[in-house]
Scaffold this motif. Structure first.
Motif, PDB file in Angstrom:
ATOM      1  N   HIS A  87     -13.167 -17.478   1.596  1.00 41.97           N
ATOM      2  CA  HIS A  87     -14.084 -16.710   2.450  1.00 41.97           C
ATOM      3  C   HIS A  87     -14.868 -15.628   1.700  1.00 41.97           C
ATOM      4  N   GLY A  88     -14.539 -15.382   0.467  1.00 40.83           N
ATOM      5  CA  GLY A  88     -15.290 -14.403  -0.331  1.00 40.83           C
ATOM      6  C   GLY A  88     -15.104 -12.962   0.123  1.00 40.83           C
ATOM      7  N   VAL A  89     -14.046 -12.686   0.859  1.00 37.39           N
ATOM      8  CA  VAL A  89     -13.811 -11.308   1.319  1.00 37.39           C
ATOM      9  C   VAL A  89     -12.943 -10.558   0.299  1.00 37.39           C
ATOM     10  N   THR A  90     -12.892  -9.236   0.463  1.00 31.26           N
ATOM     11  CA  THR A  90     -12.016  -8.426  -0.374  1.00 31.26           C
ATOM     12  C   THR A  90     -10.622  -8.420   0.248  1.00 31.26           C
ATOM     13  N   VAL A  91      -9.622  -8.756  -0.557  1.00 30.40           N
ATOM     14  CA  VAL A  91      -8.241  -8.770  -0.064  1.00 30.40           C
ATOM     15  C   VAL A  91      -7.409  -7.873  -0.983  1.00 30.40           C
ATOM     16  N   THR A  92      -6.745  -6.904  -0.382  1.00 25.56           N
ATOM     17  CA  THR A  92      -5.889  -5.975  -1.129  1.00 25.56           C
ATOM     18  C   THR A  92      -4.448  -6.252  -0.731  1.00 25.56           C
ATOM     19  N   THR A  93      -3.535  -6.082  -1.666  1.00 26.11           N
ATOM     20  CA  THR A  93      -2.115  -6.243  -1.314  1.00 26.11           C
ATOM     21  C   THR A  93      -1.406  -4.893  -1.424  1.00 26.11           C
ATOM     22  N   LEU A  94      -0.475  -4.688  -0.537  1.00 26.88           N
ATOM     23  CA  LEU A  94       0.259  -3.422  -0.471  1.00 26.88           C
ATOM     24  C   LEU A  94       1.740  -3.740  -0.330  1.00 26.88           C
ATOM     25  N   THR A  95       2.544  -3.247  -1.265  1.00 26.31           N
ATOM     26  CA  THR A  95       3.987  -3.506  -1.173  1.00 26.31           C
ATOM     27  C   THR A  95       4.588  -2.670  -0.051  1.00 26.31           C
ATOM     28  N   LEU A  96       5.236  -3.353   0.889  1.00 26.20           N
ATOM     29  CA  LEU A  96       5.816  -2.684   2.055  1.00 26.20           C
ATOM     30  C   LEU A  96       7.048  -3.445   2.508  1.00 26.20           C
ATOM     31  N   ASP A  97       8.175  -2.739   2.531  1.00 27.70           N
ATOM     32  CA  ASP A  97       9.395  -3.310   3.109  1.00 27.70           C
ATOM     33  C   ASP A  97       9.717  -2.466   4.333  1.00 27.70           C
ATOM     34  N   THR A  98       9.514  -3.034   5.501  1.00 30.44           N
ATOM     35  CA  THR A  98       9.671  -2.214   6.721  1.00 30.44           C
ATOM     36  C   THR A  98      11.125  -1.876   7.022  1.00 30.44           C
ATOM     37  N   SER A  99      12.054  -2.453   6.245  1.00 29.03           N
ATOM     38  CA  SER A  99      13.465  -2.077   6.463  1.00 29.03           C
ATOM     39  C   SER A  99      13.794  -0.741   5.810  1.00 29.03           C
ATOM     40  N   SER A 100      12.875  -0.235   4.973  1.00 25.99           N
ATOM     41  CA  SER A 100      13.161   0.976   4.196  1.00 25.99           C
ATOM     42  C   SER A 100      12.142   2.066   4.505  1.00 25.99           C
ATOM     43  N   LEU A 101      12.619   3.194   5.009  1.00 24.63           N
ATOM     44  CA  LEU A 101      11.702   4.295   5.331  1.00 24.63           C
ATOM     45  C   LEU A 101      11.010   4.806   4.075  1.00 24.63           C
ATOM     46  N   ALA A 102      11.722   4.785   2.943  1.00 26.87           N
ATOM     47  CA  ALA A 102      11.110   5.239   1.686  1.00 26.87           C
ATOM     48  C   ALA A 102       9.953   4.312   1.314  1.00 26.87           C
ATOM     49  N   SER A 103      10.162   2.995   1.471  1.00 24.24           N
ATOM     50  CA  SER A 103       9.100   2.041   1.156  1.00 24.24           C
ATOM     51  C   SER A 103       7.902   2.252   2.078  1.00 24.24           C
ATOM     52  N   VAL A 104       8.165   2.511   3.357  1.00 22.42           N
ATOM     53  CA  VAL A 104       7.069   2.724   4.308  1.00 22.42           C
ATOM     54  C   VAL A 104       6.265   3.965   3.901  1.00 22.42           C
ATOM     55  N   ARG A 105       6.970   5.024   3.533  1.00 21.21           N
ATOM     56  CA  ARG A 105       6.258   6.259   3.154  1.00 21.21           C
ATOM     57  C   ARG A 105       5.439   6.034   1.880  1.00 21.21           C
ATOM     58  N   THR A 106       6.013   5.325   0.920  1.00 23.13           N
ATOM     59  CA  THR A 106       5.279   5.058  -0.332  1.00 23.13           C
ATOM     60  C   THR A 106       4.041   4.216  -0.040  1.00 23.13           C
ATOM     61  N   ALA A 107       4.204   3.174   0.789  1.00 27.11           N
ATOM     62  CA  ALA A 107       3.073   2.291   1.104  1.00 27.11           C
ATOM     63  C   ALA A 107       1.958   3.065   1.808  1.00 27.11           C
ATOM     64  N   ALA A 108       2.341   3.924   2.745  1.00 24.60           N
ATOM     65  CA  ALA A 108       1.325   4.694   3.478  1.00 24.60           C
ATOM     66  C   ALA A 108       0.571   5.619   2.524  1.00 24.60           C
ATOM     67  N   THR A 109       1.299   6.243   1.603  1.00 23.99           N
ATOM     68  CA  THR A 109       0.648   7.132   0.631  1.00 23.99           C
ATOM     69  C   THR A 109      -0.308   6.336  -0.259  1.00 23.99           C
ATOM     70  N   GLN A 110       0.152   5.168  -0.731  1.00 25.11           N
ATOM     71  CA  GLN A 110      -0.709   4.339  -1.585  1.00 25.11           C
ATOM     72  C   GLN A 110      -1.959   3.916  -0.833  1.00 25.11           C
ATOM     73  N   PHE A 111      -1.780   3.555   0.429  1.00 24.47           N
ATOM     74  CA  PHE A 111      -2.934   3.104   1.210  1.00 24.47           C
ATOM     75  C   PHE A 111      -3.938   4.243   1.385  1.00 24.47           C
ATOM     76  N   ARG A 112      -3.434   5.425   1.750  1.00 21.20           N
ATOM     77  CA  ARG A 112      -4.339   6.565   1.975  1.00 21.20           C
ATOM     78  C   ARG A 112      -5.071   6.926   0.682  1.00 21.20           C
ATOM     79  N   THR A 113      -4.348   6.847  -0.433  1.00 17.73           N
ATOM     80  CA  THR A 113      -4.970   7.153  -1.729  1.00 17.73           C
ATOM     81  C   THR A 113      -6.101   6.162  -2.020  1.00 17.73           C
ATOM     82  N   ALA A 114      -5.854   4.879  -1.701  1.00 19.81           N
ATOM     83  CA  ALA A 114      -6.874   3.846  -1.958  1.00 19.81           C
ATOM     84  C   ALA A 114      -8.108   4.077  -1.090  1.00 19.81           C
ATOM     85  N   ILE A 115      -7.895   4.521   0.148  1.00 19.03           N
ATOM     86  CA  ILE A 115      -9.053   4.813   1.028  1.00 19.03           C
ATOM     87  C   ILE A 115      -9.827   6.006   0.471  1.00 19.03           C
TER      88      ILE A 115
END
Ligand SMILES: NC(=O)c1ccc[n+]([C@@H]2O[C@H](COP(=O)([O-])OP(=O)(O)OC[C@H]3O[C@@H](n4cnc5c(N)ncnc54)[C@H](OP(=O)(O)O)[C@@H]3O)[C@@H](O)[C@H]2O)c1
Length: 265
Positions: A49-77
């Motif tokens: 489809h020629g779209v931009t696809v980004t990957t973000l490591t997220l393990d929803t079983s781990s609150l630490a992983s969720v916090r790290t993923a959210a920080t990475q996402f906000r930084t990328a924005i």
């Protein structure tokens, strides 16, 4: 460019959604725990489809992983690497069979993965969501014990976050895997309603939606059902229970005042 984040977007229902969105020229962010599987899906979506696809490591079983993923996402924005966040699709999850087990934070696995991980992720990403944005939860008809699915899987029990997070501890009887699943989906529907109520109260243009929401309680169909089934089928609309589920979940994920968006208080 419209961008939609999908948890569990590299497989099953999430991947089908990612393909449909990419076909409409929408950029996607795949969030999940398997970098390799996300890479494969991302390559397919980009090539087709020629779209931009980004990957973000997220393990929803781990609150630490969720916090790290959210920080990475906000930084990328903030860095302009991702244009915007127009919707969050809370889709990852499943039924986890076998003996009851616990997340790295000590919470029952099904409730941790299907509920608390997404609860925290949405809290942390809401301030980044665009005007008219959407939070969409993949629920399940199993949340409704009156449905064939609910009966077959195991009728949902009281959506009490503290009890569900600690189910089976201290000699207590654990719920069956089916009940753990259907109850997590009942909670999912309740999170969606509660989030939407909070957003409406705050005058936000963001909407929160759950799909496959189950039966409508006020119909003749349900009035003919046994009383316990009528009671449970209405429970996902119970505002007091939903507000308690929300507040208890905040405690369980140790949400700080700084992390909590003002509009959700
Ligand atoms: N299929 C149905 O009939 C049905 C019906 C109603 C609702 N649903 C719901 O639909 C959603 C998607 O399920 P599906 O049927 O498409 O099955 P699926 O292909 O197995 O997708 C589940 C996704 O959740 C991800 N996931 C599981 N645990 C995770 C964790 N700890 N952290 C991050 N990601 C995790 C999986 O990633 P991995 O690849 O890393 O495991 C996978 O991408 C689920 O919420 C499910 O409950 C399914």
């Amino acid at each position: 460019m419209t961008t939609i984040l999908i948890t569990g977007g590299h497989s099953g229902i999430g991947l089908a959604a990612a393909r449909t969105l990419a076909a409409q020229n929408i950029d996607v962010v795949l969030a999940g725990r398997s970098l390799e599987r996300m890479r494969q899906a991302a390559e397919e979506l980009r090539a087709t489809h020629g779209v931009t696809v980004t990957t973000l490591t997220l393990d929803t079983s781990s609150l630490a992983s969720v916090r790290t993923a959210a920080t990475q996402f906000r930084t990328a924005i903030e860095a302009g690497e991702i244009d915007s966040l127009d919707a969050i699709l809370c889709n990852a999850g499943g039924r986890f069979d076998g003996e009851v087990s616990y997340s790295p934070d000590g919470y029952e696995t099904t409730f941790a993965i299907n509920c608390l991980g997404h609860f925290l992720f949405v809290e942390l990403l809401l301030p980044s969501l665009a005007e008219q944005g959407r939070v969409v939860y993949t629920a399940s008809g199993t949340h409704d014990p009156a449905s064939m699915d609910g009966k077959a899987v195991g009728a949902a029990v009281e959506p009490n976050a503290i009890a569900l997070a600690n189910g089976g501890k201290n000699g207590g009887k654990a719920l069956s895997a089916g009940k753990r699943y259907s109850t997590s989906k009942l909670c999912t529907v309740m999170y969606a309603y509660e989030l939407d109520r909070r957003l409406r109260r705050a005058g936000s243009s963001v909407a929160s939606i759950a799909f496959d929401p189950g039966s409508v309680p006020e119909t003749g169909f349900l009035r003919g059902m046994p009383k316990p089934i009528q009671w449970f089928s209405k429970i996902s609309y119970d505002e007091q229970r939903a507000a308690k589920l929300w507040e208890d979940s905040k405690q369980l994920v140790h949400l700080t005042a700084e992390e909590e968006p003002a509009q959700l208080r």
